[in-house]
Structures are given as structure tokens and as C-alpha cells.
Design an enzyme around this catalytic site. Structure first.
Site, short mmCIF file in Angstrom:
data_model
loop_
_atom_site.label_atom_id
_atom_site.label_comp_id
_atom_site.label_asym_id
_atom_site.label_seq_id
_atom_site.Cartn_x
_atom_site.Cartn_y
_atom_site.Cartn_z
N ASP A 166 -7.63 27.40 43.83
CA ASP A 166 -7.33 27.06 45.13
C ASP A 166 -6.11 27.18 45.58
O ASP A 166 -5.65 27.60 46.65
CB ASP A 166 -8.28 25.96 45.25
N ASP A 226 -7.20 21.24 30.72
CA ASP A 226 -8.12 22.29 31.08
C ASP A 226 -7.53 23.70 30.43
O ASP A 226 -6.42 24.04 30.61
CB ASP A 226 -8.29 22.72 32.74
N ASP A 247 -6.04 14.87 32.11
CA ASP A 247 -6.98 15.99 31.60
C ASP A 247 -6.18 17.53 31.45
O ASP A 247 -5.46 17.60 31.97
CB ASP A 247 -8.13 16.12 32.57
#
Length: 453
Positions: free
Chosen positions: A147, A67, A65
Site C-alpha cells: 500500500d 511479517d 509484529d
């Protein structure tokens, strides 16, 4: 530069690594990602690849993926791309579709302060958990709310440079997983970060930084505050990403498995838990191998294995109290599913398959007459057969039944008749539950011979 702590007085330091000093290339990006990056840039907005895709490229993993983050708002992004759709309430994002691929695009975010009570933008629970986060900010603020340091790298499409705000490259090179900010506060904000720490450590083979690691066992009960539907998605990422066996071991180390599967954890801790533990490890190893070979896997098989230790004990209890086998199975399975979905919301389309696989464990030992052919026509036969083989491998049941079914499936019809003729009288009749003598009934269900004898 050492990783910064959010909320400290120290200013964020941006380190810019020019194109000739890093090995990330546009040829490694998907066409859809490039379409979105250049589309935003040409519309006058800042556009960056961020997070996991860059981390994976730097560790030699092919990203699945891509982003994108930008200073454009969701409404502005939606106006730039024809195939765009705003999604989410907790975090408003935009999905941009391009030639069958979907790129997730987010606006730079800044965490609201504790005194911000605008429910439309940001909201926290009484213990600090973030319930909604739609306060937009700068790229520096966006980096602060990431995070882990390994996920705080940004690739600028304008000049192909990397922007490092959290000493990300250093931690990636050192293969260290480190939370940005105070670990306890970050876990309270979103307890799922504890699961993500385990998943990344297993996937990347990173060591968890001691400060990031320290609160895990103590704060594991916070996972009970996470919506069960969200935990279902996170559990699939944990165990169906190709590193399930390592993930399971790390979850157990920090008591996080106990929070996700409390009844299974209790069963594994008793004196009969050794074979169950072998079964789970065998299933995880088998699943990891299938994923490595691009073979299909199903969440139903995962949950059937993880909840089997509880089912096995509950079933034995009802059988020992004189309940007929299939009635005991139905009662035990219903109870266990009801208990587990209060923690992890297993959709009915999977829980139904789980129960069918469990039912077949009682029926597979009964093969005489036309039962074997009928069982092979069952839509869950193959999954139940694979499950049976794992139970034999784990030493839960004696070997032999799995081999018989293997030979039967591969045999010519004439040879199948020979295999059926070789069955003992016990395999030709519906049996009684173990340790109890009950009058046989015509057409009765088979016992749990495949469940512990």
C-alpha cells in the site's frame, strides 16, 4: 528514484542496500521471526522480513509484529514448519507458531489484471474493490501491491541486505506517507487503506503526501462498503494503539470519522457538541496515557464514549416526552447500538458492557442508604466511575459527584457513613426526570442528574 506507479510502463527498479549501509540488525528481530526466516532459507526458499517491522525500526519504534514473505506457497510453508496453519480466504496466509509467538508468512503476490475472472484466485467487485487476492508472483510484483512506500522495504536473511523498490528509505527519512500507484484506484481497491493512512500518519507522525491525501474526503463514503466486522478490527487499531487523540483529529479532518460514526458526527456538529467533543478528546488522551503506562484498556469504554453524544440526545428526548428514566435509557441504547452495528460490528461481549456503563450514569447520582455500597459491587462500577470523571472534566456536568465517589472509595467504613449522612434529601430519594414533575415511586430508578444538570 521516485515512487513508481503500478500499471505504468516503467520497470520496477530494485535498490539493494548492503548490510554495512543500513542500521537494521538481526538482534532487533524476535526469535520467532528468525526461526521462520532461517527455516525457509534452509529449506531452499527465499525469505524476507517486510513492511511495518522494518519501517518501525528505522523510525525508532520497537516492532510488535514481524511479517515474512517468501516464494514458497502456503502448502510448502506448512510442510516446512510443524506449528503452521493456513488461514484466510480473501488473502491466504500461513501462521507459524514458535514458543508462544505467531509469525505471519505470505507468498509473494501479484495483483491480477482487470480481465482475470478466475474466482478461485482473484476477484473484484464492480467498482474495483479487491475481494480475493491469491495470485502469486515475484518479489517485484509483491512490492507493487504494497500500500504505502514506507511498507515496501524487504530484508533479505540470505545476506542481511535491504531491498527498496519504491524509494521507501527516502520517504521514511522525509517522514512522508505516500501510496504506491494511483491513490484513487488504490482506495477503490480497498477503502480500508484510507483508515490505514490516518493510522500510520498518527503513529509515525508522518505528513500525508498531497496526492495520497487529495481523494480522502471525497472517497470517505467508500468505507460503507467494508464489512462491519472488518471495520471493528480497524477501529480498535485506530484508537487503541496509543495515538488515539491525534488519530481522532485526523479522521475528522478528512470526514472519515463521519463514515465510521455517522450519528456521533451529526451530534458533534450541533450547537451542543462542544462538551461532547471535549469528552472524546479527554477519553482519547486518557486512553493514550494508559497505554503508554502499559495499563489495560477495553474497547467497551471506547465505544461508550464515542456513542455517548448520541445517547445523551436520544435519552433527553424520551425523558422530555415523559418516559421513565431506565425505560428511556433502554430504548435509546438499543436503538443506538442497532444503528451503529450496521456500520461497525461491535461484538455483544462489548456492547453489553457499554450499555451497563451507560445505565450506571443514571444510578451513580443516587447514593443514599445502601445504594452506594451496592453500586460499588457492580462489575462495571470502576469503568462507569472513570466515565463519570471524564464527563465532569469535559464540563458536561457540574463537578462534585466524581469527587464524592473518589472520597467514598478511599474512606474507612466509619467515614463512609459520614459521607452518606452529608447527602441532601434529594440524594436520599429517587428523583424525577428534569423539567418534569412526576409522582415518586418506591424503589424507582434515579434520574439523569448526571446527564446534563
Amino acid at each position: 528514484m521516485r515512487p513508481f506507479r503500478r500499471g505504468s510502463s516503467t520497470a520496477v527498479q530494485r535498490r539493494i542496500i548492503p548490510r554495512d549501509q543500513h542500521n537494521i540488525s538481526r538482534k532487533d528481530f524476535s526469535r520467532a521471526a528468525l526461526h521462520v526466516l532461517y527455516g525457509l532459507k534452509d529449506a531452499g526458499y527465499d525469505a524476507y522480513l517486510v513492511g511495518g517491522c522494518l519501517r518501525d525500526l528505522l523510525t525508532g519504534i520497537k516492532p510488535k509484529d514481524f511479517d515474512v514473505v517468501t516464494n514458497a506457497t502456503p502448502e510448502q510453508i506448512e510442510r516446512v514448519f510443524r506449528g503452521a496453519r493456513i488461514i484466510g480466504r480473501r488473502f491466504r496466509l500461513v501462521h507459524v507458531r514458535f514458543k508462544g509467538d505467531v509469525i505471519e508468512v505470505a507468498t509473494f503476490r501479484a495483483l491480477a489484471g482487470d480481465d482475470d475472472h478466475d474466482d478461485h484466485l482473484s476477484r473484484r467487485s464492480a467498482n474495483g474493490q479487491i475481494l480475493r487476492d491469491n495470485v502469486y508472483g515475484t518479489i517485484e510484483e509483491d512490492a507493487l501491491r504494497r500500500d504505502f512506500t514506507c511498507n515496501a522495504l524487504y530484508y533479505d536473511i540470505a545476506d542481511f541486505s535491504l531491498h527498496d523498490f519504491a524509494d521507501s528509505l527516502h520517504d521514511i527519512e522525509q517522514r512522508t506517507l505516500r501510496l504506491i500507484g494511483d491513490p484513487e484506484q488504490r482506495y477503490y481497491e480497498d477503502p480500508v487503506r484510507m483508515i490505514r493512512a490516518v493510522r500510520f500518519a498518527a503513529k509515525l507522525d508522518f505528513d500525508i503526501d498531497p496526492d495520497t491525501e487529495a481523494p480522502l474526503s471525497r472517497l470517505a463514503p467508500l468505507l460503507q462498503q467494508v464489512p462491519p466486522a472488518r471495520l471493528f478490527e480497524e477501529v480498535l487499531k485506530l484508537f487503541l494503539s496509543g495515538h488515539g487523540q491525534r488519530t481522532f483529529a485526523i479522521l475528522q479532518r478528512y470526514g472519515l470519522f463521519d463514515a465510521l460514526f455517522p450519528t456521533t458526527a451529526e451530534a458533534l456538529a450541533d450547537e451542543d457538541g462542544a462538551s461532547d467533543l471535549k469528552l472524546i478528546h479527554a477519553a482519547m488522551r486518557n486512553t493514550d496515557q494508559r497505554l503508554a503506562q502499559d495499563k489495560p484498556v477495553t474497547p467497551a469504554f471506547l465505544f461508550a464514549v464515542l456513542l455517548w453524544p448520541v445517547l445523551r440526545r436520544r435519552l433527553a428526548f424520551y425523558l422530555d416526552h415523559g418516559m421513565p428514566p431506565m425505560q428511556a435509557m433502554n430504548k435509546a441504547a438499543g436503538q443506538i447500538m442497532a444503528e451503529q452495528v450496521s456500520v461497525i460490528a461491535i461484538p455483544r461481549r462489548f456492547s453489553t458492557v457499554v450499555r451497563e456503563m451507560w445505565d450506571l450514569q443514571l444510578r451513580l447520582p443516587r447514593r443514599a442508604g445502601n445504594r452506594a455500597e451496592q453500586l460499588m459491587q457492580h462489575p462495571r462500577f470502576r469503568a462507569a466511575y472513570d466515565f463519570l470523571l471524564l464527563r465532569e472534566e469535559a464540563g458536561e456536568i457540574k463537578p462534585g459527584l466524581g469527587e464524592w465517589w473518589t472520597r467514598y472509595q478511599e474512606a474507612h467504613p466509619v467515614d463512609r457513613d459520614t459521607l452518606l449522612a452529608s447527602l441532601s434529601r434529594r440524594d436520599s430519594e429517587p428523583g424525577a426526570p428534569r423539567k418534569r414533575r412526576r409522582r415518586r415511586r418506591r424503589g424507582g430508578a434515579g434520574n439523569q442528574a448526571g446527564d446534563g444538570e
